[in-house]
Design a protein around this motif. Structure first.
Motif, PDB file in Angstrom:
ATOM      1  N   GLU A  56      31.528 -36.626 -36.341  1.00 44.15           N
ATOM      2  CA  GLU A  56      32.590 -35.730 -36.788  1.00 44.15           C
ATOM      3  C   GLU A  56      33.737 -36.495 -37.437  1.00 44.15           C
ATOM      4  O   GLU A  56      34.444 -35.964 -38.278  1.00 44.15           O
ATOM      5  N   GLU A  57      33.916 -37.745 -37.046  1.00 41.84           N
ATOM      6  CA  GLU A  57      34.972 -38.561 -37.638  1.00 41.84           C
ATOM      7  C   GLU A  57      34.559 -39.084 -39.008  1.00 41.84           C
ATOM      8  O   GLU A  57      35.366 -39.659 -39.735  1.00 41.84           O
ATOM      9  N   GLY A  58      33.270 -38.895 -39.364  1.00 46.67           N
ATOM     10  CA  GLY A  58      32.799 -39.357 -40.663  1.00 46.67           C
ATOM     11  C   GLY A  58      32.396 -40.813 -40.699  1.00 46.67           C
ATOM     12  O   GLY A  58      31.996 -41.325 -41.742  1.00 46.67           O
ATOM     13  N   GLU A  59      32.502 -41.492 -39.582  1.00 44.66           N
ATOM     14  CA  GLU A  59      32.142 -42.905 -39.524  1.00 44.66           C
ATOM     15  C   GLU A  59      30.930 -43.067 -38.618  1.00 44.66           C
ATOM     16  O   GLU A  59      30.972 -42.728 -37.444  1.00 44.66           O
ATOM     17  N   GLY A  60      29.863 -43.604 -39.170  1.00 46.18           N
ATOM     18  CA  GLY A  60      28.666 -43.804 -38.374  1.00 46.18           C
ATOM     19  C   GLY A  60      27.772 -42.578 -38.375  1.00 46.18           C
ATOM     20  O   GLY A  60      28.147 -41.495 -38.834  1.00 46.18           O
ATOM     21  N   ILE A  61      26.569 -42.769 -37.865  1.00 50.92           N
ATOM     22  CA  ILE A  61      25.560 -41.710 -37.830  1.00 50.92           C
ATOM     23  C   ILE A  61      25.168 -41.435 -36.384  1.00 50.92           C
ATOM     24  O   ILE A  61      24.989 -42.360 -35.596  1.00 50.92           O
ATOM     25  N   ARG A  62      25.047 -40.182 -36.068  1.00 52.12           N
ATOM     26  CA  ARG A  62      24.711 -39.773 -34.714  1.00 52.12           C
ATOM     27  C   ARG A  62      23.327 -39.134 -34.685  1.00 52.12           C
ATOM     28  O   ARG A  62      22.952 -38.393 -35.585  1.00 52.12           O
ATOM     29  N   GLU A  63      22.577 -39.422 -33.635  1.00 54.86           N
ATOM     30  CA  GLU A  63      21.276 -38.806 -33.409  1.00 54.86           C
ATOM     31  C   GLU A  63      21.356 -37.937 -32.158  1.00 54.86           C
ATOM     32  O   GLU A  63      21.947 -38.328 -31.168  1.00 54.86           O
ATOM     33  N   GLU A  64      20.745 -36.778 -32.241  1.00 56.87           N
ATOM     34  CA  GLU A  64      20.696 -35.885 -31.090  1.00 56.87           C
ATOM     35  C   GLU A  64      19.321 -35.227 -31.029  1.00 56.87           C
ATOM     36  O   GLU A  64      18.872 -34.608 -32.004  1.00 56.87           O
ATOM     37  N   TRP A  65      18.649 -35.388 -29.923  1.00 56.86           N
ATOM     38  CA  TRP A  65      17.328 -34.792 -29.744  1.00 56.86           C
ATOM     39  C   TRP A  65      17.466 -33.413 -29.125  1.00 56.86           C
ATOM     40  O   TRP A  65      18.219 -33.218 -28.168  1.00 56.86           O
ATOM     41  N   ILE A  66      16.729 -32.465 -29.670  1.00 58.25           N
ATOM     42  CA  ILE A  66      16.671 -31.111 -29.128  1.00 58.25           C
ATOM     43  C   ILE A  66      15.235 -30.860 -28.722  1.00 58.25           C
ATOM     44  O   ILE A  66      14.310 -30.979 -29.542  1.00 58.25           O
ATOM     45  N   ARG A  67      15.049 -30.512 -27.444  1.00 55.86           N
ATOM     46  CA  ARG A  67      13.696 -30.388 -26.906  1.00 55.86           C
ATOM     47  C   ARG A  67      13.537 -29.081 -26.147  1.00 55.86           C
ATOM     48  O   ARG A  67      14.446 -28.624 -25.458  1.00 55.86           O
ATOM     49  N   VAL A  68      12.343 -28.514 -26.279  1.00 50.73           N
ATOM     50  CA  VAL A  68      11.975 -27.349 -25.486  1.00 50.73           C
ATOM     51  C   VAL A  68      11.609 -27.827 -24.083  1.00 50.73           C
ATOM     52  O   VAL A  68      10.878 -28.805 -23.932  1.00 50.73           O
ATOM     53  N   PRO A  69      12.109 -27.173 -23.032  1.00 55.80           N
ATOM     54  CA  PRO A  69      11.721 -27.561 -21.661  1.00 55.80           C
ATOM     55  C   PRO A  69      10.213 -27.482 -21.473  1.00 55.80           C
ATOM     56  O   PRO A  69       9.569 -26.536 -21.916  1.00 55.80           O
ATOM     57  N   ARG A  70       9.675 -28.495 -20.801  1.00 52.90           N
ATOM     58  CA  ARG A  70       8.217 -28.562 -20.604  1.00 52.90           C
ATOM     59  C   ARG A  70       7.849 -28.077 -19.218  1.00 52.90           C
ATOM     60  O   ARG A  70       7.399 -28.828 -18.369  1.00 52.90           O
ATOM     61  N   ARG A  71       8.090 -26.823 -18.947  1.00 61.21           N
ATOM     62  CA  ARG A  71       7.719 -26.284 -17.651  1.00 61.21           C
ATOM     63  C   ARG A  71       7.543 -24.780 -17.782  1.00 61.21           C
ATOM     64  O   ARG A  71       8.223 -24.122 -18.548  1.00 61.21           O
ATOM     65  N   ARG A  72       6.620 -24.261 -17.030  1.00 57.92           N
ATOM     66  CA  ARG A  72       6.350 -22.828 -17.055  1.00 57.92           C
ATOM     67  C   ARG A  72       7.192 -22.121 -15.999  1.00 57.92           C
ATOM     68  O   ARG A  72       6.925 -22.228 -14.810  1.00 57.92           O
ATOM     69  N   LYS A  73       8.236 -21.473 -16.459  1.00 54.76           N
ATOM     70  CA  LYS A  73       9.035 -20.634 -15.576  1.00 54.76           C
ATOM     71  C   LYS A  73      10.015 -19.866 -16.437  1.00 54.76           C
ATOM     72  O   LYS A  73      10.158 -20.143 -17.628  1.00 54.76           O
ATOM     73  N   THR A  74      10.688 -18.907 -15.874  1.00 55.03           N
ATOM     74  CA  THR A  74      11.684 -18.169 -16.633  1.00 55.03           C
ATOM     75  C   THR A  74      12.822 -19.111 -16.974  1.00 55.03           C
ATOM     76  O   THR A  74      13.398 -19.766 -16.106  1.00 55.03           O
ATOM     77  N   LEU A  75      13.145 -19.195 -18.271  1.00 61.26           N
ATOM     78  CA  LEU A  75      14.139 -20.161 -18.728  1.00 61.26           C
ATOM     79  C   LEU A  75      15.535 -19.555 -18.693  1.00 61.26           C
ATOM     80  O   LEU A  75      15.752 -18.416 -19.065  1.00 61.26           O
ATOM     81  N   SER A  76      16.461 -20.345 -18.257  1.00 60.26           N
ATOM     82  CA  SER A  76      17.857 -19.937 -18.265  1.00 60.26           C
ATOM     83  C   SER A  76      18.616 -20.825 -19.240  1.00 60.26           C
ATOM     84  O   SER A  76      18.093 -21.806 -19.749  1.00 60.26           O
ATOM     85  N   LYS A  77      19.870 -20.468 -19.484  1.00 62.36           N
ATOM     86  CA  LYS A  77      20.695 -21.284 -20.379  1.00 62.36           C
ATOM     87  C   LYS A  77      20.828 -22.706 -19.826  1.00 62.36           C
ATOM     88  O   LYS A  77      20.835 -23.679 -20.571  1.00 62.36           O
ATOM     89  N   ILE A  78      20.917 -22.834 -18.513  1.00 65.83           N
ATOM     90  CA  ILE A  78      21.037 -24.160 -17.902  1.00 65.83           C
ATOM     91  C   ILE A  78      19.789 -24.987 -18.182  1.00 65.83           C
ATOM     92  O   ILE A  78      19.858 -26.151 -18.550  1.00 65.83           O
ATOM     93  N   ASP A  79      18.612 -24.369 -18.062  1.00 69.56           N
ATOM     94  CA  ASP A  79      17.357 -25.071 -18.345  1.00 69.56           C
ATOM     95  C   ASP A  79      17.362 -25.635 -19.760  1.00 69.56           C
ATOM     96  O   ASP A  79      16.985 -26.767 -20.000  1.00 69.56           O
ATOM     97  N   ILE A  80      17.788 -24.802 -20.710  1.00 68.24           N
ATOM     98  CA  ILE A  80      17.763 -25.204 -22.114  1.00 68.24           C
ATOM     99  C   ILE A  80      18.705 -26.372 -22.351  1.00 68.24           C
ATOM    100  O   ILE A  80      18.352 -27.355 -22.978  1.00 68.24           O
ATOM    101  N   GLU A  81      19.907 -26.291 -21.813  1.00 70.20           N
ATOM    102  CA  GLU A  81      20.879 -27.339 -22.082  1.00 70.20           C
ATOM    103  C   GLU A  81      20.516 -28.652 -21.407  1.00 70.20           C
ATOM    104  O   GLU A  81      20.882 -29.711 -21.881  1.00 70.20           O
ATOM    105  N   VAL A  82      19.760 -28.600 -20.311  1.00 70.71           N
ATOM    106  CA  VAL A  82      19.314 -29.832 -19.674  1.00 70.71           C
ATOM    107  C   VAL A  82      18.411 -30.621 -20.613  1.00 70.71           C
ATOM    108  O   VAL A  82      18.443 -31.845 -20.654  1.00 70.71           O
TER     109      VAL A  82
END
Length: 405
Positions: free
Chosen positions: A324-350
């Protein structure tokens, strides 16, 4: 302006680029360009007046014709899943969507049935008096999809524009991107199409079908060369049949392709200089994914490059963007939870993991090993995580550019 009038060309903010000038001068514009440009202009004007954000989503693969009257062409595997799915989530996020898609590839909403393992007719049955009804087990989901589709069409929030060839795609992309310039930072270009890297220039393309045999004494197969004009050593340099019986050179088809000009930087330099631009980098080698995404970010100066691997693209992506400061490059991984159960917002953000800043090895994330993935499809669509994250970056982009202006 009447939609039947040809739309005027919008001058480029960078009109002296010789590569752009040569390509769009030497190659013919698609016959549908004026019609599609007029539709896009009306759509953008309507939503700009309403203060609504507009996103251009490109989707599906481009073909490379080998003849002007095309019988044979080169294609890629893309069905348009990423683009069609993303368009739905952009609509849910409040955007108006221009969907530039490969003809007959997946479309928003209908993708749920045209890309299903079941034939579409398996979702239906005949009711009383010859009526057609959805099967009870599918009714709830089909109704939800139908309502979303009808709302998007009723409110004129979705404009679909098809393309087939790489040439169609580039002409229409340039025209729509230029039309989006008045949107400023509220315009978003989300380039999910699988664009061909090589093509046959128009001046070298034959008019008629390339012949595979010289059945007529007056027909010489396209690409055949006189072996007497070349030494045996030259033939062997192009020989892809070393392990098979010698095939006469006159029976082979040798295709000479040129690289497609890279216009990704032109989006920033002239076509849509104030819009936010998101592009994708698909790789098969996990060792080079991040480095290639970082290279694309630097080379084309887009605001976000989303990297994904062919075998894990439904489970994870990596966002590569400037901090956001414009200096440097940031990497962020976004992953689907690997478990079978009802997903909540907390699950996703983990499972949404922040990466590293420039150069730091500490906390460096690695792509998932395909061997560690479950043997079932992800329980949620990864685009349901990607699009809110893109919108958040777009929010910041608009705020920053509004302050600066």
């Amino acid at each position: 302006m009447s939609s039947t009038q040809p739309p005027p060309e919008i001058p480029s903010a960078n009109p002296i680029d010789p590569v752009e000038h040569d390509y769009f001068t030497l190659n013919p514009a698609p016959a549908s360009l004026q019609k599609h440009t007029s539709l896009a202009r009306d759509f953008i004007t309507t939503h700009a007046s309403a203060g609504r954000r507009v996103v251009l989503v490109t989707s599906g693969g481009t073909t490379v014709p080998l003849e002007r009257q095309t019988v044979r062409f080169i294609d890629n595997f893309s069905a348009g899943t990423r683009g069609a799915t993303s368009a739905e989530y952009f609509l849910e996020a409040g955007y108006a969507v221009i969907f530039l898609y490969r003809e007959f590839s997946l479309l928003p909403y209908s993708r749920h049935y045209s890309h299903a393992t079941n034939c579409f007719l398996d979702f239906l049955h005949e009711g009383p008096n010859g009526s057609v009804l959805a099967r009870e087990e599918y009714t709830e989901k089909m109704l939800a999809v139908l309502r979303k589709y009808q709302a998007a069409k009723r409110d004129n929030l979705l404009l679909t524009i098809p393309f087939v060839t790489i040439n169609d795609y580039l002409f229409i992309l340039r025209s729509i991107a230029q039309l989006m310039r008045p949107l400023g930072p509220s315009g978003l270009l989300y380039l999910a199409a699988a664009v061909s890297d090589f093509f046959v220039p128009n001046e070298r393309m034959v008019e008629h079908k390339i012949q595979s045999t010289d059945a007529s004494p007056n027909i010489r197969p396209q690409g055949a060369e006189d072996r007497q004009d070349q030494g045996q050593q030259d033939d062997e340099a192009f020989d892809n049949f070393d392990s098979s019986p010698l095939i006469p050179r006159s029976k082979r088809l040798v295709i000479d392709l040129d690289p497609v000009p890279k216009f990704l930087k032109n989006l920033v330099d002239g076509w849509a200089p104030e819009g936010m631009i998101v592009s994708f980098k698909l790789e098969t080698d996990p060792e080079i994914l991040v480095s290639k995404a970082r290279y694309s970010l630097e080379r084309y100066q887009h605001h976000l490059v989303i990297g994904n691997l062919l075998v894990t693209r439904k489970w994870e992506v990596v966002f590569v963007a400037r901090s956001e400061e414009g200096e440097g490059i940031r990497e962020e991984w976004i992953r689907v939870p690997r478990r079978r159960k009802t997903l909540s917002k907390i699950d996703i953000e983990v499972d949404r993991e922040g990466g590293r800043e420039d150069g730091g090895e500490k906390g460096k994330e690695r792509p998932l090993d395909p061997k560690d993935l479950p043997d079932y499809e992800p329980e949620i669509e990864i685009e349901s995580l990607i699009i809110p994250a893109v919108k958040k970056l777009h929010d910041t982009y608009i705020q920053r550019n509004t302050r600066e202006s």
